[in-house]
Scaffold this active site. Structure first.
Site, PDB file in Angstrom:
ATOM      1  N   ARG A  16       5.503  39.960 -72.080  1.00 16.39           N
ATOM      2  CA  ARG A  16       6.281  38.833 -72.426  1.00 16.39           C
ATOM      3  C   ARG A  16       7.802  38.949 -72.004  1.00 16.39           C
ATOM      4  O   ARG A  16       8.848  38.826 -72.855  1.00 16.39           O
ATOM      5  CB  ARG A  16       6.426  38.642 -74.050  1.00 16.39           C
ATOM      6  CG  ARG A  16       5.110  37.963 -74.817  1.00 16.39           C
ATOM      7  CD  ARG A  16       5.253  37.967 -76.406  1.00 16.39           C
ATOM      8  NE  ARG A  16       5.515  39.235 -76.793  1.00 16.39           N
ATOM      9  CZ  ARG A  16       5.455  39.675 -78.164  1.00 16.39           C
ATOM     10  NH1 ARG A  16       6.191  38.470 -79.076  1.00 16.39           N
ATOM     11  NH2 ARG A  16       5.565  40.697 -78.504  1.00 16.39           N
ATOM     12  N   GLU A  17       7.779  39.578 -71.016  1.00 16.60           N
ATOM     13  CA  GLU A  17       9.228  39.852 -70.242  1.00 16.60           C
ATOM     14  C   GLU A  17      10.056  38.457 -70.182  1.00 16.60           C
ATOM     15  O   GLU A  17      11.198  38.640 -70.406  1.00 16.60           O
ATOM     16  CB  GLU A  17       9.038  40.221 -68.651  1.00 16.60           C
ATOM     17  CG  GLU A  17       8.167  41.590 -68.596  1.00 16.60           C
ATOM     18  CD  GLU A  17       6.731  41.333 -68.350  1.00 16.60           C
ATOM     19  OE1 GLU A  17       6.136  40.218 -69.088  1.00 16.60           O
ATOM     20  OE2 GLU A  17       5.997  42.055 -67.485  1.00 16.60           O
ATOM     21  N   CYS A 647       1.835  20.384 -93.006  1.00 17.09           N
ATOM     22  CA  CYS A 647       3.241  20.603 -92.722  1.00 17.09           C
ATOM     23  C   CYS A 647       3.802  19.269 -91.882  1.00 17.09           C
ATOM     24  O   CYS A 647       4.694  19.614 -91.331  1.00 17.09           O
ATOM     25  CB  CYS A 647       3.181  21.740 -91.591  1.00 17.09           C
ATOM     26  SG  CYS A 647       2.761  23.214 -92.464  1.00 17.09           S
ATOM     27  N   HIS A 698      13.518  24.307 -92.972  1.00 20.10           N
ATOM     28  CA  HIS A 698      13.732  24.694 -91.404  1.00 20.10           C
ATOM     29  C   HIS A 698      15.283  24.722 -91.453  1.00 20.10           C
ATOM     30  O   HIS A 698      15.685  25.241 -90.289  1.00 20.10           O
ATOM     31  CB  HIS A 698      13.232  23.709 -90.470  1.00 20.10           C
ATOM     32  CG  HIS A 698      11.696  23.932 -90.465  1.00 20.10           C
ATOM     33  ND1 HIS A 698      10.964  22.790 -90.869  1.00 20.10           N
ATOM     34  CD2 HIS A 698      10.893  24.934 -90.190  1.00 20.10           C
ATOM     35  CE1 HIS A 698       9.606  23.416 -91.021  1.00 20.10           C
ATOM     36  NE2 HIS A 698       9.576  24.470 -90.439  1.00 20.10           N
ATOM     37  N   CYS A 730       7.818  23.504 -97.196  1.00 22.13           N
ATOM     38  CA  CYS A 730       6.952  24.387 -96.741  1.00 22.13           C
ATOM     39  C   CYS A 730       7.234  25.818 -97.156  1.00 22.13           C
ATOM     40  O   CYS A 730       8.105  25.964 -98.297  1.00 22.13           O
ATOM     41  CB  CYS A 730       6.804  24.399 -95.055  1.00 22.13           C
ATOM     42  SG  CYS A 730       5.743  25.262 -94.270  1.00 22.13           S
TER      43      CYS A 730
HETATM   44  N1  GLN Z   1       1.374  28.942 -97.971  1.00 17.37           N
HETATM   45  C1  GLN Z   1       2.077  29.098 -96.709  1.00 17.37           C
HETATM   46  C2  GLN Z   1       3.550  29.692 -96.837  1.00 17.37           C
HETATM   47  O1  GLN Z   1       4.029  29.329 -97.603  1.00 17.37           O
HETATM   48  C3  GLN Z   1       2.307  27.770 -96.104  1.00 17.37           C
HETATM   49  C4  GLN Z   1       2.715  28.198 -94.565  1.00 17.37           C
HETATM   50  C5  GLN Z   1       2.494  26.578 -93.908  1.00 17.37           C
HETATM   51  O2  GLN Z   1       2.159  25.658 -94.465  1.00 17.37           O
HETATM   52  N2  GLN Z   1       2.832  26.796 -92.617  1.00 17.37           N
HETATM   53  O3  GLN Z   1       3.802  30.254 -95.836  1.00 17.37           O
HETATM   54 ZN    ZN Z   2       3.935  24.073 -94.292  1.00 25.61          ZN
END
Ligand code: GLN
Ligand code: ZN
Length: 758
Positions: A16-17, A647, A698, A730
């Site tokens: 992974r340089e 997701c 995010h 998420c």
């Molecule tokens: N249960 C996982 C978390 O909370 C779900 C992650 C995901 O949906 N990418 O990290």
């Molecule tokens: Zn998610």
């Protein structure tokens, strides 16, 4: 003589340089010059590595993404990136990731959108178009690479994305028709071909993977028009398709006026004969006979068995290559020191795949005897894999065969279950929960690392993790959430964690594959029948539940996500492997239920990613994918509540399939799109409970109570309040506690307000 070539090589480097160089550059630790030096070194090594073949690719290397490179090659740079001062590279990284090394935090621009490259896990930067887009060639970088590559190899072949695929991959920002841009784009390509010709180039690889997609008449016409115009150039074009069958585009692909056609003979082996029939006799046919997307050794003898008659017929007109660019596999199997010795003999990474192409060509050119020893050892490896007791477990196969419909069905319908669950859990309206992980602090990573390297005993590790779980439960009590999670501190990755505890999985040390930019993933390898030798999560969940009176959700990864984020065995259909995974996780579901866990979440983060490229095949995929989920989840009692999490926000087109999963509750990402997803509920009435994410995890931003209320009110216009949950988009793994606490506090406050209102 049969010619060999390669379509593309992994660029991230054995160790992974490139990743580390990029990240240091972005942090300002190394200069642009140092970065380009490292890139040049990597390029040089890769060209040398590929020199076993006759023609090697140039221009497939990229500092971030080859689609973004194409946008720069064609002068299609979003104005927001060009406006700030700086070098070409600064502009490049601004589009790639919102800011370059020399930009301050406040001068960042919004990054180009990222999306998946066909059905792979590689993400490209989406080209942006509008009706005013004009192209202007800037081939300096490509020409410089050609110059450098020549020092290493005589026969070099620039790789470029074809004009029609380039348009297809992009997004029109003003709703105008992308195809309107074709004429102007073709002018830039014509100019490019001129420069390449002046640079002494003979063959150009022009990738048009759109040829494996369902194309409307307009797109087919665009292909015809493009190649009829471009044929004015004396360059020889190798029109390259991959990732699927040509189907109704087969005749078109054969007829386009180019010098050669590359067919992915791994996914379209049954089209080889037809292509040979249709292909005019002056054209080269390149066959991709070594799988560029998976890690298994090619069965060379079996390949030669069907390839020899083809070679006899085509002779000099046959070229051999991997099926697609090797971007999608790790670089070198020889780097693996810890991999099980037997499993290792079954595998081939990028470098080994090049040797396979070379060997096949040698066998065709000089007879099988000329490579008898290599064919013999290949045979031995293939036999060892197909007969290994570690691959085949009769009891697992028998269990899959014995799956019956009853295993897929909950005992009662949602309404009856919901009544029982309401009574059991006594949750308020608009119940609050999270998706599973809580911040993975430095501390947590250190503990896991110390355990992995043997510095921490199993006992001390467990104790440390219990403390993390306690802290997490304590915070959730303080916040007043309704359904708790244990926080997943023990998990490095949602697939790896489960794979490591199941039979049939192997893991590499350096099997990195680029996901996007400097980000790589290390997919597990599913080599054998999957079985679950012992409980995986039960101890953790039981402990977490013992700390609170609130319901504690058990947290599992679903079979489709395990499948889509792994290298999957190719010796049986994917759906069979998926059902094996389903049975293993089903056992974990039932073990959790038995241990007193009343709510169990099965994440299917990657269900959508497995959708086939052609819509015509979606239903059959969804049928077996949903069946696997149902087998996983639906063995529980009516009062046990099944959650699932996904997701992505675009699921309008697969909503009926998602409803068929019959989870009691589904949580999904929505906050970024401002609940756009909910439009889908106008047409389709989702029958069960749903938690549309109200906190974009995010982003470091903290959602306000008002914004959460507004989002939920929007949701309540479509879905009855009794069936709505309040949760983030998420898992909270990548966030800090400082961000998470106020965000969840607002979420709880919003929920309380909403339930008072109703
Ligand atoms: N249960 C996982 C978390 O909370 C779900 C992650 C995901 O949906 N990418 O990290
Ligand atoms: Zn998610």
């Amino acid at each position: 003589m049969i010619t060999t070539h390669n379509l593309g090589f992994p660029r991230i480097g054995k160790k992974r340089e490139l990743k580390f160089a990029l990240e240091r550059y972005w942090k300002g630790e190394i200069t642009e010059l140092a970065l380009t030096d490292i890139a040049a070194e990597l390029n040089a090594r890769h060209w040398q590595d590929q020199a076993v073949l006759d023609w090697i690719p140039v221009g497939d290397f990229s500092l971030y993404d080859h689609v973004l490179d194409t946008s720069f090659l064609l002068g299609n740079i979003p104005a927001r990136a060009a406006a700030l001062p700086g070098s070409e590279l600064d502009r490049y990284f601004r589009v790639a990731r919102g800011r370059s090394a020399n930009d301050s935090a406040c001068s960042c621009v919004h990054a180009g959108e990222m999306t998946k490259w066909f059905d792979t896990n590689y993400h490209y930067i989406v080209p942006e178009f509008d009706s005013a887009t004009r192209f202007s060639l800037n081939a300096t970088r490509l020409l410089e690479q050609i110059r450098q590559a020549r020092q290493f190899h005589r026969q070099i072949k620039p790789v470029i994305i074809g004009p029609v695929t380039y348009l297809w991959l992009g997004k029109s920002k003003d709703g105008s028709d992308k195809l309107e841009l074709l004429d102007d784009l073709l002018a830039a390509y014509a100019q490019l071909f001129q420069s390449l010709q002046q640079a002494g180039v003979e063959w150009v690889q022009i990738d048009e993977p759109v040829l494996v997609m369902e194309l409307s008449e307009a797109w087919k016409y665009a292909l015809r028009k493009a190649y009829f115009q471009l044929q004015a150039s004396p360059l020889k074009l190798m029109l390259t398709t991959y990732f699927g069958q040509l189907q109704d585009n087969l005749q078109l692909a054969c007829e386009l006026p180019v010098a050669g056609l590359h067919l992915d003979a791994i996914s379209a082996q049954d089209e080889v004969a037809k292509v040979i029939d249709w292909l005019p006799s002056h054209k080269i046919l390149s066959l991709g006979v070594v799988n560029g997307r998976n890690v298994w050794k090619t069965d060379l003898t079996a390949t030669l068995d069907w390839l020899e008659p083809v070679a006899a017929r085509l002779q000099d007109r046959l070229w051999l290559a991997p099926s697609c660019s090797l971007l999608h596999v790790p670089v070198d199997l020889d780097s693996e020191q810890k991999l099980d010795a037997e499993i290792r003999t079954w595998l081939a990474f990028a470098l080994q795949k090049l040797d396979e192409v070379k060997l096949l060509a040698a066998a065709l050119n000089h007879g099988r005897e000329s490579v008898a020893a290599q064919l013999h050892s290949n045979r031995a490896a293939i036999d060892s894999r197909s007969q290994s007791r570690r691959v085949h477990r009769d009891n697992v196969k028998a269990r899959v065969l014995a799956i019956d419909e009853a295993m897929e069905l909950r005992r009662s319908g949602y309404r009856q279950r919901a009544a029982l669950q309401r009574e059991k859990f006594q949750l308020p309206l608009f119940p609050t929960t999270t998706i599973g992980s809580f911040p993975q602090t430095q501390q947590i990573r250190k503990i896991r690392q110390a355990f992995r390297t043997g510095q921490l005993s199993e006992r001390d590790y467990r104790e440390a993790m219990r403390l993390e779980i306690e802290a997490c439960v304590y915070e959730q009590e303080a916040l007043g959430l309704d359904v708790f999670v244990h926080g997943e501190p023990e998990r490095n990755d949602m697939v790896e964690y489960f794979g490591e505890q199941l039979d049939g999985f192997a893991f590499t040390e350096l099997g990195w594959v680029q996901s996007y930019g400097s980000r790589c993933v290390k997919p597990p390898i599913i080599y054998g029948d999957v079985a679950r030798p012992h409980d995986i999560t039960v101890k953790w969940s039981r402990y977490a539940q013992s700390l609170t009176k609130k319901p504690m959700k058990g947290m599992l990864t679903g079979p489709m996500t395990m499948l889509n984020w792994s290298f999957v065995r190719d010796d049986q259909p994917r759906d069979e492997t998926c059902l094996q995974l389903a049975l293993a996780i089903r056992d974990e579901v039932l073990a959790l239920e038995k241990a007193g866990i009343g709510i169990i979440q099965i994440d299917e983060a990657a269900l959508r990613e497995g959708l086939p490229l052609r819509k015509a095949q979606w239903n059959s995929y969804l049928d077996w994918a949903i069946r696997a989920f149902r087998v996983t989840a639906n063995g529980v009692k009516d009062a046990t509540q099944i959650h699932t999490h996904m997701c992505y926000s675009e699921f309008n087109d697969i909503m009926p399939a998602i409803a068929r999963m019959d989870a009691d509750v589904i949580t999904i990402e929505t906050s970024r799109s401002n609940m756009e997803l909910l439009d889908a509920f106008d047409q389709f009435h989702y029958p069960n409970e749903i938690g549309p994410g109200v906190y974009d995890i995010h982003s470091p931003n903290i959602p306000t109570v008002e914004s959460i209320i507004a989002l939920m009110q929007k949701a309540a216009q479509r879905i009855p309040a009794q069936r709505l949950w309040v949760n983030p988009d998420c898992g909270l793994k990548t966030r800090t506690w400082d961000e998470v606490k106020p965000a969840l506090k607002n979420m709880v406050a919003a929920s309380r307000y909403l339930s008072r209102e109703v």
